[in-house]
Design a protein around this motif. Structure first.
Motif, mmCIF file in Angstrom:
data_model
loop_
_atom_site.group_PDB
_atom_site.id
_atom_site.type_symbol
_atom_site.label_atom_id
_atom_site.label_comp_id
_atom_site.label_asym_id
_atom_site.label_seq_id
_atom_site.Cartn_x
_atom_site.Cartn_y
_atom_site.Cartn_z
ATOM 1 N N PHE A 1 5.305 3.502 2.412
ATOM 2 C CA PHE A 1 4.984 2.176 1.894
ATOM 3 C C PHE A 1 4.611 1.256 3.048
ATOM 4 O O PHE A 1 5.294 1.224 4.072
ATOM 5 C CB PHE A 1 6.160 1.578 1.135
ATOM 6 N N VAL A 2 3.542 0.484 2.871
ATOM 7 C CA VAL A 2 3.109 -0.479 3.891
ATOM 8 C C VAL A 2 3.045 -1.868 3.257
ATOM 9 O O VAL A 2 2.387 -2.064 2.234
ATOM 10 C CB VAL A 2 1.726 -0.119 4.468
ATOM 11 N N ILE B 1 -0.810 -0.632 -4.377
ATOM 12 C CA ILE B 1 0.297 -0.552 -5.323
ATOM 13 C C ILE B 1 0.953 -1.937 -5.449
ATOM 14 O O ILE B 1 0.653 -2.852 -4.684
ATOM 15 C CB ILE B 1 1.357 0.486 -4.889
ATOM 16 N N SER B 2 1.850 -2.067 -6.396
ATOM 17 C CA SER B 2 2.551 -3.336 -6.613
ATOM 18 C C SER B 2 3.947 -3.271 -6.008
ATOM 19 O O SER B 2 4.505 -2.193 -5.760
ATOM 20 C CB SER B 2 2.665 -3.627 -8.110
ATOM 21 N N LEU B 3 4.526 -4.445 -5.786
ATOM 22 C CA LEU B 3 5.920 -4.502 -5.338
ATOM 23 C C LEU B 3 6.840 -3.881 -6.382
ATOM 24 O O LEU B 3 7.831 -3.217 -6.040
ATOM 25 C CB LEU B 3 6.319 -5.951 -5.067
ATOM 26 N N LEU B 4 6.517 -4.069 -7.652
ATOM 27 C CA LEU B 4 7.330 -3.482 -8.713
ATOM 28 C C LEU B 4 7.406 -1.966 -8.579
ATOM 29 O O LEU B 4 8.473 -1.369 -8.772
ATOM 30 C CB LEU B 4 6.763 -3.858 -10.090
ATOM 31 N N LEU C 1 9.908 -1.132 -5.793
ATOM 32 C CA LEU C 1 11.299 -1.326 -6.198
ATOM 33 C C LEU C 1 11.730 -0.303 -7.248
ATOM 34 O O LEU C 1 12.868 0.186 -7.219
ATOM 35 C CB LEU C 1 11.488 -2.745 -6.739
ATOM 36 N N SER C 2 10.830 0.018 -8.160
ATOM 37 C CA SER C 2 11.161 0.995 -9.205
ATOM 38 C C SER C 2 11.425 2.364 -8.613
ATOM 39 O O SER C 2 12.333 3.094 -9.044
ATOM 40 C CB SER C 2 10.022 1.073 -10.225
ATOM 41 N N HIS C 3 10.639 2.728 -7.597
ATOM 42 C CA HIS C 3 10.851 4.016 -6.929
ATOM 43 C C HIS C 3 12.215 4.050 -6.246
ATOM 44 O O HIS C 3 12.964 5.026 -6.363
ATOM 45 C CB HIS C 3 9.750 4.257 -5.906
ATOM 46 N N LEU C 4 12.573 2.980 -5.558
ATOM 47 C CA LEU C 4 13.849 2.936 -4.845
ATOM 48 C C LEU C 4 15.030 2.944 -5.808
ATOM 49 O O LEU C 4 16.098 3.489 -5.509
ATOM 50 C CB LEU C 4 13.912 1.698 -3.956
ATOM 51 N N GLN C 5 14.842 2.357 -6.982
ATOM 52 C CA GLN C 5 15.921 2.224 -7.957
ATOM 53 C C GLN C 5 16.148 3.492 -8.769
ATOM 54 O O GLN C 5 17.117 3.578 -9.530
ATOM 55 C CB GLN C 5 15.619 1.058 -8.899
ATOM 56 N N THR D 1 0.841 -1.194 0.000
ATOM 57 C CA THR D 1 0.000 0.000 0.000
ATOM 58 C C THR D 1 0.878 1.247 0.000
ATOM 59 O O THR D 1 1.881 1.304 0.721
ATOM 60 C CB THR D 1 -0.901 0.034 1.256
ATOM 61 N N GLY D 2 0.512 2.210 -0.826
ATOM 62 C CA GLY D 2 1.195 3.495 -0.824
ATOM 63 C C GLY D 2 0.418 4.489 0.009
ATOM 64 O O GLY D 2 -0.815 4.518 -0.025
#
Length: 278
Positions: A195-196, A100-103, A106-110, A74-75
């Motif tokens: 993020f949750v 939201i998705s896990l992708l 990860l995309s935000h962090l990357q 969840t965002g």
């Protein structure tokens, strides 16, 4: 920019996992050798080692470790959020949630080769929606569990305790924090509150000791802290209790952050001592 997905499993779990994973070509499985301790500490240890091997030639060296019972993300758009990320208009009354998705996490962090998280040693996430509507801070001063992004360049000297069948993440946090004694910019641990991760409740596992060596059984039977006695039945999974770490992070400067302490209660010290005996 892609991701390698690998599931770490014990040998006795191999058949049940492979029956599911064989139909998902994007998921690989690493089976721990029978000769290894079949503990969560061992699984985390080899997951980190594998991440180091895979990313050894990469510019950015990060590995994301996640428990297999996390089922959704969840965002959170914070109250008066200065940087809303989830197509919600911030307001001054309550925070808002978006599936939201896990992708997307990860995309935000990357973004920009992990530029915005490169100073952190460990980045974790919220695991509860309790009081989520009153959330105002993007980052928290807490221990991190269950889903973590490890900055491998900053964690070469830190390893998971392979003998640990519980609290391996708390122990890893403490050892990471100890890096700050040599360099105040190292050992930074941050929980991202935007993020949750939601976990499925499982009716077994958790911090219930498994395959206890004979020399340790008597210690556990007489331990009021573990209170396991001679139980052999499956126990409900127990949530970890976060240690009291009140500082909230509004800035990113590592030198401005307070540090995680060691075991701060007599019970926690005794629990860690029991694990060290293994």
């Amino acid at each position: 920019n892609g991701y390698v997905q690998i599931v770490m499993i014990r040998h006795e779990e191999m058949e049940s996992y492979l029956n599911i994973c064989h139909s998902h070509n994007s998921i690989d499985v690493l089976v721990m050798d029978k000769g290894e301790r079949q503990t969560i500490g061992t699984a985390r240890y080899f997951a980190k080692k594998l991440g180091e091997e895979i990313t050894s030639s990469m510019k950015s060296q990060f590995v994301f470790l996640m428990d297999d019972n996390i089922v959704s993300w969840t965002g959170v758009t914070l109250i008066n959020d200065p940087c809303p990320m989830f197509d919600k208009d911030p307001n001054h009354k309550f925070a808002q949630q978006t599936d939201i998705s896990l992708l997307s996490v990860l995309s935000h962090l990357q973004t920009d080769e992990y530029k915005h998280v490169s100073q952190f040693s460990i980045l974790g996430f919220s695991l509860s929606k309790r009081k989520v509507k009153s959330r105002i801070s993007a980052y928290g001063r807490h221990h991190v569990f269950a889903a973590v992004l490890l900055n491998l360049r900053k964690l070469r000297s830190v390893e998971y305790r392979r003998c640990a069948w519980a609290m391996e993440d708390i122990d890893f946090n403490w050892k990471t924090n100890a890096l700050s004694s040599m360099d105040c910019n190292d050992g930074v641990i941050v929980k991202c509150m935007r993020f949750v991760a939601s976990k499925k409740k499982i009716n077994e596992g958790g911090v219930v000791p498994q395959n206890i060596p004979k020399g340790i059984i008597s210690m556990l039977e007489n331990s009021s802290e573990w209170s396991v006695g001679t139980k052999t039945k499956k126990e409900p999974e127990k949530e970890k209790r976060s240690l009291p770490l009140p500082l909230r992070l509004e800035g990113f400067q590592p030198s401005s952050l307070l540090r995680l302490g060691g075991p701060n209660t007599e019970i926690e010290r005794k629990q860690m001592t029991l694990m060290e005996e293994l």
